[in-house]
Design a protein around this motif. Sequence first.
Motif, PDB file in Angstrom:
ATOM      1  N   GLU A  81      21.329  18.080   9.891  1.00 44.81           N
ATOM      2  CA  GLU A  81      20.498  16.883   9.991  1.00 44.81           C
ATOM      3  C   GLU A  81      19.014  17.263  10.113  1.00 44.81           C
ATOM      4  O   GLU A  81      18.671  18.417  10.419  1.00 44.81           O
ATOM      5  N   ASP A  82      18.165  16.328   9.892  1.00 41.62           N
ATOM      6  CA  ASP A  82      16.724  16.567  10.009  1.00 41.62           C
ATOM      7  C   ASP A  82      16.123  15.517  10.961  1.00 41.62           C
ATOM      8  O   ASP A  82      15.997  14.336  10.597  1.00 41.62           O
ATOM      9  N   PRO A  83      15.793  15.884  12.195  1.00 38.59           N
ATOM     10  CA  PRO A  83      15.922  17.239  12.761  1.00 38.59           C
ATOM     11  C   PRO A  83      17.373  17.532  13.149  1.00 38.59           C
ATOM     12  O   PRO A  83      18.156  16.591  13.348  1.00 38.59           O
ATOM     13  N   PRO A  84      17.747  18.812  13.301  1.00 39.95           N
ATOM     14  CA  PRO A  84      19.127  19.177  13.644  1.00 39.95           C
ATOM     15  C   PRO A  84      19.531  18.649  15.017  1.00 39.95           C
ATOM     16  O   PRO A  84      18.699  18.524  15.920  1.00 39.95           O
ATOM     17  N   GLU A  85      20.814  18.367  15.155  1.00 35.30           N
ATOM     18  CA  GLU A  85      21.386  17.947  16.434  1.00 35.30           C
ATOM     19  C   GLU A  85      22.120  19.157  17.029  1.00 35.30           C
ATOM     20  O   GLU A  85      23.089  19.658  16.460  1.00 35.30           O
ATOM     21  N   TYR A  86      21.652  19.646  18.192  1.00 35.07           N
ATOM     22  CA  TYR A  86      22.151  20.908  18.732  1.00 35.07           C
ATOM     23  C   TYR A  86      23.131  20.750  19.899  1.00 35.07           C
ATOM     24  O   TYR A  86      23.637  21.762  20.398  1.00 35.07           O
ATOM     25  N   GLU A  87      23.405  19.528  20.352  1.00 38.20           N
ATOM     26  CA  GLU A  87      24.164  19.370  21.595  1.00 38.20           C
ATOM     27  C   GLU A  87      25.538  20.040  21.550  1.00 38.20           C
ATOM     28  O   GLU A  87      25.936  20.759  22.483  1.00 38.20           O
ATOM     29  N   HIS A  88      26.300  19.826  20.479  1.00 37.55           N
ATOM     30  CA  HIS A  88      27.630  20.441  20.392  1.00 37.55           C
ATOM     31  C   HIS A  88      27.541  21.955  20.298  1.00 37.55           C
ATOM     32  O   HIS A  88      28.360  22.674  20.880  1.00 37.55           O
ATOM     33  N   ALA A  89      26.546  22.457  19.563  1.00 34.30           N
ATOM     34  CA  ALA A  89      26.360  23.910  19.450  1.00 34.30           C
ATOM     35  C   ALA A  89      26.025  24.504  20.814  1.00 34.30           C
ATOM     36  O   ALA A  89      26.520  25.586  21.173  1.00 34.30           O
ATOM     37  N   ILE A  90      25.203  23.813  21.588  1.00 42.47           N
ATOM     38  CA  ILE A  90      24.830  24.307  22.920  1.00 42.47           C
ATOM     39  C   ILE A  90      26.061  24.364  23.827  1.00 42.47           C
ATOM     40  O   ILE A  90      26.235  25.322  24.604  1.00 42.47           O
ATOM     41  N   THR A 134      29.073  37.706   8.397  1.00 40.39           N
ATOM     42  CA  THR A 134      29.280  36.279   8.138  1.00 40.39           C
ATOM     43  C   THR A 134      27.940  35.584   7.936  1.00 40.39           C
ATOM     44  O   THR A 134      27.037  35.704   8.764  1.00 40.39           O
ATOM     45  N   GLY A 135      27.807  34.844   6.826  1.00 36.84           N
ATOM     46  CA  GLY A 135      26.531  34.207   6.487  1.00 36.84           C
ATOM     47  C   GLY A 135      26.329  32.868   7.156  1.00 36.84           C
ATOM     48  O   GLY A 135      25.310  32.616   7.794  1.00 36.84           O
ATOM     49  N   SER A 136      27.294  31.980   7.067  1.00 34.18           N
ATOM     50  CA  SER A 136      27.178  30.627   7.613  1.00 34.18           C
ATOM     51  C   SER A 136      27.231  30.650   9.131  1.00 34.18           C
ATOM     52  O   SER A 136      28.120  31.277   9.725  1.00 34.18           O
ATOM     53  N   ILE A 137      26.301  29.965   9.784  1.00 35.84           N
ATOM     54  CA  ILE A 137      26.268  29.939  11.243  1.00 35.84           C
ATOM     55  C   ILE A 137      27.504  29.238  11.808  1.00 35.84           C
ATOM     56  O   ILE A 137      28.056  29.657  12.842  1.00 35.84           O
ATOM     57  N   LEU A 159      17.470  26.368  29.501  1.00 36.24           N
ATOM     58  CA  LEU A 159      16.348  26.793  28.671  1.00 36.24           C
ATOM     59  C   LEU A 159      16.614  26.492  27.194  1.00 36.24           C
ATOM     60  O   LEU A 159      15.718  26.034  26.466  1.00 36.24           O
ATOM     61  N   ILE A 160      17.877  26.734  26.756  1.00 39.03           N
ATOM     62  CA  ILE A 160      18.229  26.472  25.357  1.00 39.03           C
ATOM     63  C   ILE A 160      18.080  24.990  25.043  1.00 39.03           C
ATOM     64  O   ILE A 160      17.596  24.609  23.964  1.00 39.03           O
ATOM     65  N   ARG A 161      18.452  24.118  25.980  1.00 39.51           N
ATOM     66  CA  ARG A 161      18.307  22.670  25.756  1.00 39.51           C
ATOM     67  C   ARG A 161      16.822  22.292  25.642  1.00 39.51           C
ATOM     68  O   ARG A 161      16.442  21.448  24.820  1.00 39.51           O
ATOM     69  N   LEU A 198      20.804  33.631  18.818  1.00 39.86           N
ATOM     70  CA  LEU A 198      21.762  33.585  19.933  1.00 39.86           C
ATOM     71  C   LEU A 198      23.137  34.081  19.494  1.00 39.86           C
ATOM     72  O   LEU A 198      23.811  34.815  20.228  1.00 39.86           O
ATOM     73  N   ALA A 199      23.555  33.670  18.292  1.00 38.59           N
ATOM     74  CA  ALA A 199      24.863  34.091  17.779  1.00 38.59           C
ATOM     75  C   ALA A 199      24.903  35.603  17.581  1.00 38.59           C
ATOM     76  O   ALA A 199      25.900  36.261  17.901  1.00 38.59           O
ATOM     77  N   ASN A 200      23.826  36.175  17.056  1.00 35.01           N
ATOM     78  CA  ASN A 200      23.775  37.624  16.853  1.00 35.01           C
ATOM     79  C   ASN A 200      23.810  38.365  18.186  1.00 35.01           C
ATOM     80  O   ASN A 200      24.433  39.431  18.305  1.00 35.01           O
ATOM     81  N   TYR A 201      23.142  37.813  19.217  1.00 31.23           N
ATOM     82  CA  TYR A 201      23.197  38.441  20.544  1.00 31.23           C
ATOM     83  C   TYR A 201      24.632  38.434  21.068  1.00 31.23           C
ATOM     84  O   TYR A 201      25.110  39.425  21.644  1.00 31.23           O
ATOM     85  N   VAL A 202      25.322  37.314  20.863  1.00 28.62           N
ATOM     86  CA  VAL A 202      26.714  37.208  21.306  1.00 28.62           C
ATOM     87  C   VAL A 202      27.575  38.268  20.620  1.00 28.62           C
ATOM     88  O   VAL A 202      28.386  38.949  21.261  1.00 28.62           O
TER      89      VAL A 202
END
Length: 513
Positions: free
Chosen positions: A120-129, A203-206, A162-164, A177-181
Amino acid sequence: MPLSNEKNSVSEDLISDSDSSGLSESTASSSDYDSSRQSFTSDSSSKPSSPASSPPKSVTFDELMAAANDLSNMILAHEIVVNEKFHLEQIDLPEKSVESRVKEIVHKAFWDSLESELNEDPPEYEHAIKLFEEIKEILLSFLAPGANRLRNQICEVLDIDLIRQQADHSAVDICGLANYVVNTMGKLCAPVRDEDVKKLQTTGSIVQLLRDIFHVLDLMKMDMINYTIQNLRPHLQRQIVDYERTKFQEILDKTPNALSQTTEWIKESIEDILSTLPSPGTEQSSGSNLSPTQVLNNGYLKLLQGDYQTKALPETLMTDETRLQELKEKLNHVKVVACILLITHNTVGAATAGIPEFAEQLKTITTVLLDGMNKKKFDLKEALNTISIKMCFEINKFLTEKDYPTLTNETQASLMGQICSIGEEDNPVCNLIDKRVLLYMKSLLCLPSAQRNMPSMPGGLAPVQIEMESIGTQYANIVNFNKQVYGPFYANILRKLLFSETSGQGEAGPVTE
């Protein structure tokens, strides 16, 4: 010997008979992890319970469920100790099953929804967080108590508040964050998961990366559980006798009839022994003259003969039901192999004597062709016919190669007929092998605990000596451990069954403790 002395010695006989015959400790391997993990220790405060009898009473549903929970815990602890290969695995749902299809649809809907939100524009991050919050908790659960540096780093990088805040200002770096994990998982995973973690980096797709991260984390959690089991095993081995005895006493307190099948099993063993003694009524046929160890050993031997798929096992042996069934099936297989080899040797032994390689070849052929004989759909009659034909072929081939005369038609017919008759009831060769197998197993149970050498192998079983010794050792370990745990319970039952007749013409009388 006075009767009171006999009764008091019952428990001593059972316990001394198996004191030093327990299972050998297996060492827990720590090679699966680069750094040591904290091992769990079981409560060592429990003391061995003295079995107590309780008057009949009604059992409530809550008491029944509590007893079932105690039994479940006892079975799990027993399995961890006696089965060195015990481990947990992820359960994969059957392909094309309803459950598998529903799971696939629900998971696809979730990840498709996440991908839509991030696009989405802007992206919705709640579920990812929320996913990163769950990942953070899983990573922290892998850490040993002293790993403070890494713990602080994970909490700092995966600071959800902080991420929120970053997400509110469109400044969050989901890929970073995914790469750190992934890098952190590489530090924490067992060596067997190194390849799985490396694949995550390609893996390419987040969204696919997050999905794969959770898959590998599930595998790592299972690795951690199995590692904990390995470390738990030595502690349980030192306490398992007291633990099982205490737990079973708790079950008995909640369900007083929990030894009914065990009592019937011991009673049947006594009756079986008495049926082989001189005529009823004589002094020799009195139950009070039977040894408690003799009665129990006879009962244990009966377990190798009875059909405990239709007949319930004694409650005290429920924890070993699967192992006993497997040993019985292996023993049945070995018996038939021994019968075939004995018949073959007696028929053509002179021609092949002194050639152990050929005897081993015939054994291998027989073993392979009898594979699966304990399955319901296995046709033993057809298998024996195939073996008989194969035996004649291999023997004639061997004799031809050695420039010896081949088997006559009469000898071949005799050999094939005898092999095919093994499946018939009351076959004399089978009866002979059965008796010698039981003789060998009985000698193992009567073996003094200080003696480490195996007893001599009865005639006719030499070709299957390795298999017999393996089965016998496993069987003796199960029996000796069972005596250690449940000896006091057996003693109470034996006192009542062996000495009640002295109270009055066979009626059960009071037992003097």
